[in-house]
Design a protein around this motif. Structure first.
Motif, PDB file in Angstrom:
ATOM      1  N   THR A 297       0.823  -1.214   0.000  1.00 15.15           N
ATOM      2  CA  THR A 297       0.000   0.000   0.000  1.00 15.15           C
ATOM      3  C   THR A 297       0.852   1.258   0.000  1.00 15.15           C
ATOM      4  O   THR A 297       0.345   2.360  -0.224  1.00 15.15           O
ATOM      5  CB  THR A 297      -0.937   0.019   1.215  1.00 15.15           C
TER       6      THR A 297
ATOM      7  N   ASP B 134      -8.385   8.080  -2.682  1.00 17.06           N
ATOM      8  CA  ASP B 134      -7.913   7.734  -1.339  1.00 17.06           C
ATOM      9  C   ASP B 134      -6.451   7.310  -1.329  1.00 17.06           C
ATOM     10  O   ASP B 134      -6.033   6.495  -0.508  1.00 17.06           O
ATOM     11  CB  ASP B 134      -8.776   6.623  -0.736  1.00 17.06           C
TER      12      ASP B 134
ATOM     13  N   ASN C  34      -6.210   6.623   3.522  1.00 16.74           N
ATOM     14  CA  ASN C  34      -7.196   6.233   4.537  1.00 16.74           C
ATOM     15  C   ASN C  34      -7.994   7.444   5.030  1.00 16.74           C
ATOM     16  O   ASN C  34      -8.114   7.688   6.235  1.00 16.74           O
ATOM     17  CB  ASN C  34      -6.502   5.529   5.709  1.00 16.74           C
TER      18      ASN C  34
ATOM     19  N   SER D 250      -1.445   4.777   0.579  1.00 18.64           N
ATOM     20  CA  SER D 250      -2.873   4.873   0.894  1.00 18.64           C
ATOM     21  C   SER D 250      -3.078   5.978   1.924  1.00 18.64           C
ATOM     22  O   SER D 250      -2.330   6.085   2.890  1.00 18.64           O
ATOM     23  CB  SER D 250      -3.393   3.549   1.451  1.00 18.64           C
TER      24      SER D 250
END
Length: 304
Positions: free
Chosen positions: A114, A201, A221, A219
């Motif tokens: 990620t 995102d 979040n 990422s």
């Protein structure tokens, strides 16, 4: 006393210049070795021998050598929560007549992939971006500098490794830089298909400092709520595409050109949605958190 300090000053100047000269030589040697390896692979591809075991073995050895050379140029690097470094190039040719388009560098990633980062010497990055701007399918923004290039998904296709997907940028995020540092951040979405009205995102960053260029993706979040005004722009395109899809499916014609029309309608709607999103984002509750995450990501990669 002046006669004493003058030779000393010259000696110190030469000593300080030596590491820079050695680094430049190492970089030149790397670029020459890379170009030679690519030329050999292109010759093999042209002769339709690229699948030969001997050719594959030679290319594997060449990429291992290039990895060592580039690692020596960049020096030791570690990044918290990111794994062991790997050389980005896993092939040397794009097709039988074109060198690889991928940015050559040293990559890092966390366990679930990620967060990823590619580090390369600034001259290598600049040359790569200039080459990508000359590709037949390159958007004009690729030739308008790093900041403009980051607004296109074409930039990320070859700067970072994607497994069947791509990164769609939505809007630039303002981040604070230090003297001698250039850095740009973008909020977007890593996706496997056309984004439609999907909410972003992920955060991408480009940092150029100390002779290195770093391209990273992580990422975010974020808790982003739908923006009614933007969905209102998307909905008519979605409905129009859905209605045309029913007609095309009912007619059931082979290779119906209207499938292209459907995709064009959806692309236009998605562009309208993202344009609206970029305009509305600074006034939304998530925006400050997005900027904060971008700055945290920049800080995390700035230690090397």
């Amino acid at each position: 006393m002046r006669g004493f300090f003058r030779p000393l000053a010259c000696a110190l100047l030469l000593a300080s210049a030596w590491p820079a000269a050695a680094a430049a030589d190492a970089l030149s040697d790397y670029v020459a070795a890379r170009d030679q390896a690519i030329a050999a692979s292109l010759a093999a591809a042209k002769a339709h021998k690229s699948g030969d075991d001997a050719i594959i073995k030679r290319e594997t050895a060449a990429m291992k050598d290039l990895s060592k050379r580039l690692t020596a140029v960049l020096g030791p690097m570690t990044f918290k929560a990111l794994g062991s470094p790997t050389y980005t190039l896993n092939m040397l040719t794009y097709d039988e007549i074109t060198p690889t388009r991928q940015l050559d560098g040293i990559s890092f990633a966390n366990a679930d992939y990620t967060t990823r980062l590619v580090v390369t010497p600034e001259p290598v990055f600049n040359a790569w971006l200039a080459a990508r701007a000359k590709d037949d399918d390159a958007p004009p923004a690729l030739g308008a500098g790093p900041k403009a290039a980051m607004a296109t998904n074409a930039f990320y296709n070859d700067a970072l490794v994607f497994d069947g997907g791509y990164f769609q940028p939505y809007l630039e995020l303002p981040i604070t830089t230090t003297p001698g540092e250039k850095a740009y951040a973008v909020l977007g979405l890593q996706i496997d298909e056309a984004p439609g009205n999907a909410l972003p995102d992920d955060i991408a960053i480009l940092r150029i400092a100390n002779g290195k260029a770093m391209v990273g993706l992580t990422s975010a979040n974020l808790d982003i709520k739908p923006i009614a005004a933007c969905n209102a722009l998307w909905k008519p395109h979605e409905d129009k595409a859905a209605a045309l899809t029913k007609v095309v499916e009912k007619d059931n014609k082979p290779e119906d050109p209207r499938w292209n029309d459907i995709q064009k309608i959806l692309d236009e709607g998605s562009t309208a949605f993202r344009t609206c999103f970029a305009k509305e984002a600074p006034s939304q509750p998530f925006y400050a958190a997005a900027v904060g995450r971008a700055e945290a990501f920049l800080k995390a990669i700035s230690g090397n």
